[in-house]
Design an enzyme around this catalytic site. Structure first.
Site, PDB file in Angstrom:
ATOM      1  N   SER A 158     -58.230 -18.162  25.039  1.00  0.00           N
ATOM      2  CA  SER A 158     -57.272 -18.056  24.065  1.00  0.00           C
ATOM      3  C   SER A 158     -57.961 -16.249  24.159  1.00  0.00           C
ATOM      4  O   SER A 158     -57.093 -15.840  22.686  1.00  0.00           O
ATOM      5  CB  SER A 158     -57.848 -18.666  23.007  1.00  0.00           C
ATOM      6  OG  SER A 158     -57.550 -19.579  22.644  1.00  0.00           O
ATOM      7  N   ASP A 159     -58.101 -15.370  24.691  1.00  0.00           N
ATOM      8  CA  ASP A 159     -58.800 -13.846  24.881  1.00  0.00           C
ATOM      9  C   ASP A 159     -59.246 -13.739  25.898  1.00  0.00           C
ATOM     10  O   ASP A 159     -59.560 -12.328  26.331  1.00  0.00           O
ATOM     11  CB  ASP A 159     -59.665 -13.871  23.571  1.00  0.00           C
ATOM     12  CG  ASP A 159     -59.201 -12.252  23.241  1.00  0.00           C
ATOM     13  OD1 ASP A 159     -58.611 -12.094  23.393  1.00  0.00           O
ATOM     14  OD2 ASP A 159     -60.620 -11.558  22.539  1.00  0.00           O
ATOM     15  N   LEU A 160     -57.760 -13.739  27.055  1.00  0.00           N
ATOM     16  CA  LEU A 160     -57.875 -13.156  28.474  1.00  0.00           C
ATOM     17  C   LEU A 160     -57.220 -11.977  28.242  1.00  0.00           C
ATOM     18  O   LEU A 160     -56.046 -11.611  28.509  1.00  0.00           O
ATOM     19  CB  LEU A 160     -57.263 -14.189  29.233  1.00  0.00           C
ATOM     20  CG  LEU A 160     -56.983 -13.116  31.011  1.00  0.00           C
ATOM     21  CD1 LEU A 160     -58.476 -13.919  31.729  1.00  0.00           C
ATOM     22  CD2 LEU A 160     -56.322 -14.474  32.176  1.00  0.00           C
TER      23      LEU A 160
END
Length: 190
Positions: free
Chosen positions: A42-44
């Protein structure tokens, strides 16, 4: 014990072909492992990929991964880094691995071109409700592989991070006799 990919790209926005290949392979492996375990990162972003002193990249900061497959209530803050977030994530919709594949496409495109695949003045509404503009600075074949990762509809994206990575690296390899030569030509177009 090393810098983030973000720090590396700030100092060298056009990494070597070997570095690019290593990063793409490592990101695909990390996402494949997480997705097999039912976890969506969710936060690459480049800031969440650390490159150790031995040159081994590590995907970090799974702090917001718990939001995977959940729906945000209207008006609720959506966590992540907007420039790398998929449209469905920005809209607070349910997410699956396709959201990470979108972010992976952003990171790969940034490593190849030196910039993100959106208008510089894009607003959150633009990112959430408008497909990315046509990709430039890369060959048509490479742009097609990246465009599938960045597809507006999650169902149109690559089925896995590994499938995306393999297609991207194969496309770059096919464009010339050697990946290094292709990569050099891609960088010269920018």
């Amino acid at each position: 014990d090393g810098p983030s990919l973000g720090m590396i790209l700030r100092g060298n926005p056009h990494p070597s072909p070997a570095f690019f290949e290593a990063m793409v392979g490592a990101i695909a492996a990390a996402l494949g492992h997480a997705h097999a375990a039912g976890v969506v990162h969710s936060d690459l972003t480049p800031a969440n990929i650390l490159v150790g002193s031995a040159g081994i990249p590590k995907l970090i900061d799974f702090g917001i991964a718990a939001l995977a497959n959940q729906r945000a209530a209207p008006g609720e803050l959506v966590a992540g880094t907007p420039s790398y977030m998929s449209p469905e994530q920005l809209r607070g919709e349910a997410m699956g691995p396709a959201a990470d594949i979108f972010a992976f496409g952003d990171v790969a495109y940034q490593m190849l071109s030196g910039y993100l695949p959106q208008a510089e003045n894009a607003t959150l509404a633009d990112l959430a409700h408008t497909p990315r503009p046509p990709l430039s600075g890369v060959s048509a074949a490479t742009a097609a592989v990246l465009a599938r990762a960045l597809a507006f509809n999650p169902g149109d994206r690559w089925p896995t991070a590994r499938a995306f990575a393999d297609a991207l690296l194969a496309t770059l390899e096919k464009e010339s006799e050697g990946f290094g030569e292709t990569f050099t030509r891609v960088q010269q177009k920018i």
